[in-house]
Design an enzyme around this catalytic site. Structure first.
Site, PDB file in Angstrom:
ATOM      1  NE  ARG A  51     117.580  87.954  77.058  1.00 55.06           N
ATOM      2  CZ  ARG A  51     118.534  88.876  76.959  1.00 55.06           C
ATOM      3  NH1 ARG A  51     118.208  90.134  76.703  1.00 55.06           N
ATOM      4  NH2 ARG A  51     119.804  88.556  77.112  1.00 55.06           N
ATOM      5  CE1 TYR A 104      92.220  89.232  83.545  1.00 53.78           C
ATOM      6  CE2 TYR A 104      94.404  90.140  83.119  1.00 53.78           C
ATOM      7  CZ  TYR A 104      93.591  89.066  83.449  1.00 53.78           C
ATOM      8  OH  TYR A 104      94.144  87.841  83.673  1.00 53.78           O
ATOM      9  CG  ASP A 179      93.636  95.376  77.514  1.00 55.09           C
ATOM     10  OD1 ASP A 179      93.329  94.787  76.455  1.00 55.09           O
ATOM     11  OD2 ASP A 179      93.935  94.780  78.565  1.00 55.09           O
ATOM     12  CE  LYS A 204      92.066  86.352  77.771  1.00 48.93           C
ATOM     13  NZ  LYS A 204      93.260  85.937  78.422  1.00 48.93           N
TER      14      LYS A 204
HETATM   15  C1  LIG Z   1      91.271  92.536  78.846  1.00 46.21           C
HETATM   16  C2  LIG Z   1      92.448  91.675  79.172  1.00 46.21           C
HETATM   17  N1  LIG Z   1      93.682  92.211  79.119  1.00 46.21           N
HETATM   18  C3  LIG Z   1      94.778  91.482  79.411  1.00 46.21           C
HETATM   19  C4  LIG Z   1      94.682  90.160  79.798  1.00 46.21           C
HETATM   20  C5  LIG Z   1      95.930  89.389  80.156  1.00 46.21           C
HETATM   21  O1  LIG Z   1      96.366  88.640  79.090  1.00 46.21           O
HETATM   22  P1  LIG Z   1      97.278  87.311  79.229  1.00 46.21           P
HETATM   23  O2  LIG Z   1      96.431  86.314  79.960  1.00 46.21           O
HETATM   24  O3  LIG Z   1      97.596  86.959  77.829  1.00 46.21           O
HETATM   25  O4  LIG Z   1      98.476  87.700  80.026  1.00 46.21           O
HETATM   26  C6  LIG Z   1      93.426  89.567  79.846  1.00 46.21           C
HETATM   27  C7  LIG Z   1      93.304  88.143  80.246  1.00 46.21           C
HETATM   28  O5  LIG Z   1      92.225  87.661  80.539  1.00 46.21           O
HETATM   29  C8  LIG Z   1      92.279  90.346  79.524  1.00 46.21           C
HETATM   30  O6  LIG Z   1      91.044  89.825  79.582  1.00 46.21           O
END
Ligand SMILES: Cc1ncc(COP(=O)(O)O)c(C=O)c1O
Length: 380
Positions: A51, A104, A179, A204
């Site tokens: 962990r 998001y 992000d 992604k």
């Molecule tokens: C821009 C963005 N940030 C964060 C996330 C969240 O990521 P996760 O699905 O791996 O938790 C997403 C998911 O679609 C996203 O498009």
């Protein structure tokens, strides 16, 4: 002799490999263990419990850091949202967070939840409007504690002026978190543009094959990394070693995949502009796009997400999704396969996102096949 700096495409292939020793493996081994032989207080950096740390994360974390230009190894998380939750934990209690109104949806959901609990205060902004964001950061004597940047935003593809906004945030003492899921470090490196922390949904483009959920946080600041790392450990927001291993395997081809999917996206966006069954198209590659000039100046590409509003409103958009045969009707993005979805089908999506907006995640297939399928789906 100093080594020449390697290009990101080379870094993606070479970083995080085991030492070159006779008979050694060229890939990091996948180590499946929950604990390590350990007696007495572990020495700094010594592995003792999975962990806290494991060698399979370390390979991925060093590769991600090399790609993002972070001075310290990345921290791998269970998902993008786990990394995002860790980043929000950096806000002091009651601190004000300035965030894109079209970030998001689940990041926004988390921010709203924290605001409802009184943990943070939230100011939503149009992240492309630098003057408005600067004013929101200053807050008329109530300076913000954190600026959240997503560039381009998901799903509206607004492009932020990260260097200018990071300067404005730091002037009022706010941390900057970017992000970088949509752009990837191949297209922009927010740490070099003033961000303090970068977060990723590695799920992604970085992993790239729609077979793993994983996140990452990166910073060059020791104290911030220690706090994010402690969050990961005490909340148990950890990826499994196999997920980390898969993500690193996918990362090896990220430059090729991003190059191809961006080229496909720009080609499709240009064709969609003149399509008789299309009301509006959004992609920063289009000279008419509001984000074009800024993206051309600040980014090394325009990304692989296209916003598309077909004729016929939400029902028309749903009909297009129902008619595609090659494109995959699915949420998520950044895989080798092209997919699309109407974002407002989710109740959590911001009401300012048009009801008929389709988010297209353009993959690496042959562009003519993608076009033929989209064209027939639009024509009905
Ligand atoms: C821009 C963005 N940030 C964060 C996330 C969240 O990521 P996760 O699905 O791996 O938790 C997403 C998911 O679609 C996203 O498009």
């Amino acid at each position: 002799m100093t080594e020449p700096a390697l290009s990101p495409a080379t870094v993606a292939v070479t970083a995080g490999r085991p030492p070159r020793i006779q008979g050694g493996p060229v890939n990091p081994p996948l180590v499946l263990t929950s604990t390590y032989v350990s007696q007495g207080p572990p020495a700094p950096g010594e592995l003792f419990y999975t962990r806290n740390d494991t060698e399979t994360w370390r390979a991925l974390e060093s590769a991600l850091a090399a790609l993002e230009g972070a001075a310290l190894p990345a921290l791998a998380f269970a998902s993008g949202m786990a990394a995002i939750a860790a980043a929000f934990s950096l806000v002091p209690r009651g601190g004000r967070v300035v965030m894109p109104q079209h970030a998001y949806g689940v990041s926004l959901g988390l921010a709203h939840e924290l605001a409802a609990l009184g943990d943070i205060r939230l100011t939503l902004v149009d992240i492309a409007d630098t003057d408005a964001v600067t004013a929101a950061l200053a807050g008329a004597g109530d300076p913000a504690a954190l600026l959240w940047i997503e560039t381009p935003t998901n799903p509206m593809l607004e492009v932020a002026d990260t260097p200018a906004l990071a300067g404005a945030a730091h002037a009022v003492g706010a941390l900057v978190v970017a992000d970088n899921t949509f752009a990837t470090p191949l297209v922009v490196r927010p740490l070099s543009q003033g961000a303090d922390v970068v977060v990723h949904s590695v799920t992604k483009y970085l992993a790239g094959h729609s077979d793993v959920v994983l996140g990452a946080a990166l910073t060059s600041d020791e104290a911030l990394r220690a706090r994010l790392g402690s969050y990961r450990t005490v909340h148990g927001a950890i990826p499994g070693p196999f997920e980390a291993w898969l993500a690193l395997r996918g990362l090896r081809t990220v430059a090729l995949r991003v190059e191809r999917s961006q080229a496909n996206a720009a080609e499709l966006a240009a064709r969609l502009v003149g399509h008789p069954r299309v009301v509006a198209v959004r992609h920063p590659s289009l000279p008419t796009d509001p984000g074009h000039e800024r993206a051309a100046r600040l980014m090394n590409g325009f990304g692989s997400i296209v916003g598309l509003r077909p004729v016929g409103g939400a029902a028309g958009a749903d009909a297009v999704v129902g008619r595609v045969r090659l494109w995959l009707p699915a949420t998520s993005l950044g895989g080798v396969e092209s997919s699309l979805e109407r974002r407002r089908r989710f109740a959590t999506e911001s009401p300012t996102v048009p009801d008929d907006l389709l988010r297209l995640s353009v993959g690496i297939e042959d562009v003519e096949d993608l076009w033929a399928d989209l064209d027939q789906a639009l024509r009905g």
